[in-house]
Design a protein around this motif. Structure first.
Motif: not given
Length: 401
Positions: A362-367, A375-377, A379-391
């Motif tokens: 999370f930190t390296a990707t946002a950085d 902005a990175g954090y 966006a990553l919250l949305v991506v992680a939430g989508a993956v968890a909800a879909v799974a």
């Protein structure tokens, strides 16, 4: 094993058992290592002159040893007994953790956190193993729920405590780890070694462990564990404190209050696990938990203020409170007594892998991948939430078909 009387609620919990309090104390120490220091992470940047990605190493160095060390701890515990392993781990956890308060360089911080991580590597694992050793059936489920609730309560309290202590000095939360030595003394005196057949042939033991590890049921447990802790430690315990500091200028105390919402909800839900397990099987409870993960992360992203973020974290905490007792119950019932610590150790290795990779990812990707870390954090919250909800939602739909 202890026979059961009573229902799946708190009446089934053996409150007079000293072993129970050793179990709960070990779990409280095991969850302390990250939740106590998470609010102080932003303060470490100016103290040691490090970046967000480097601060993430404070979490990673702590969780990394568990990936490799925990299976060996499980082997030793299955061969020689639980108490001979639990007590030394508690003392190492306490001494190395308190030592961080006296570190002069960031390198020393990382080395001490690594040593502390060795001490913490199997504390919760052995606590859950003891539950499987000592209790049966409904009493086991009741104690598992109380243990999960205790972990959640500790995880709720520690950010508050860590934030308050950080208000005194950045090193104060680390000094508090010394309480682990008192727990070690208590375990040495109070823990009665469970009576169980001990494995003597290492080759046979490892062969049986390997057979269990590749079972489809075990593989599903490991995947769910990795995902749960990759998201929890990466998004909630590492990225979110940095986001709260940079986007809302919150201090360590208010960050601790905000993060505690996760654990408050988790504790409340875990305490009712015995009742929940009467209604839904463990795999479906895990899926429900991941849906709550996703909804909570979406809520964090959409929240207009820290108060809104705390409300969204309550939803996330519901998910965590459902996922962990369900997975742990599935693990302890998967194997016989003489293999339980080993399988629990494999479970913890996978868990630690998620805890280790999540903060760095999370930190390296946002950085590196966004115009700003804020902005990175987000966006990553949305991506992680989508993956968890879909799974989670996908499994629920599939299991109904």
């Amino acid at each position: 094993m202890v026979a059961l009387d009573g229902d799946r609620g708190l009446a089934a919990v053996p409150w007079r058992s000293r072993t129970l309090y050793v179990i709960l104390s070990c779990s409280l120490m095991g969850v302390m290592g990250v939740s106590l220091v998470s609010p102080v992470l932003p303060d470490l940047r100016p103290v040691f002159g490090v970046s967000d990605a480097q601060v993430g190493l404070v979490i990673t160095a702590y969780t990394l040893p568990g990936i490799v060390v925990t299976p060996f701890v499980g082997l030793v515990a299955d061969r020689f007994g639980r108490r001979r392993v639990v007590v030394p781990l508690l003392f190492l956890f306490a001494i190395a953790g308190a030592g961080v308060a006296f570190a002069r360089t960031f390198t020393e911080v990382i080395v001490l956190r690594f040593l502390q991580g060795i001490g913490a590597s199997a504390l919760i694992t052995l606590a859950v193993t003891l539950i499987g050793d000592v209790y049966e059936d409904r009493r086991r489920d009741a104690v598992m729920g109380v243990n999960g609730s205790t972990i959640g309560t500790g995880a709720a309290f520690y950010p508050l405590l860590g934030g308050a202590l950080a208000g005194i000095r950045w090193s104060a939360p680390f000094l508090f780890f010394g309480v682990g030595a008192l727990v070690g003394l208590f375990a040495a005196v109070a823990l009665v070694e469970p009576e169980a057949e001990r494995s003597t042939d290492v080759r046979t033991y490892l062969g049986r462990l390997r057979t269990v590890a590749v079972l489809p049921q075990a593989m599903a447990i490991f995947v769910a564990l990795f995902a749960a802790f990759f998201i929890f430690y990466g998004a909630i315990l590492t990225a979110l404190p940095l986001l709260l500091r940079d986007a809302y200028a919150l201090g360590a105390g208010r960050i601790g209050v905000t993060l505690s919402a996760v654990a408050l909800a988790s504790a409340a839900v875990s305490s009712q696990y015995g009742r929940l397990s009467d209604r839904l099987a463990a795999p479906r409870l895990v899926a429900v938990g991941f849906v709550a993960y996703g909804l909570g992360l979406f809520g964090v992203r959409l929240a207009p203020s820290p108060v809104g973020i705390a409300v969204a974290l309550l939803i996330f905490g519901v998910g965590f409170g459902v996922v962990m007792p369900s997975i742990d119950t599935a693990v302890v019932t998967l194997v016989d007594d003489d293999l339980r610590a080993g399988v629990m150790s494999l479970r913890t290795s996978v868990l630690r892998l998620g805890q280790t990779v999540g903060p760095v990812a999370f930190t390296a990707t946002a950085d590196a991948g966004f115009a700003s870390t804020v902005a990175g954090y987000r966006a990553l919250l949305v991506v992680a939430g989508a993956v968890a909800a879909v799974a989670g939602g996908g499994y629920l739909l599939y299991s109904r078909g």
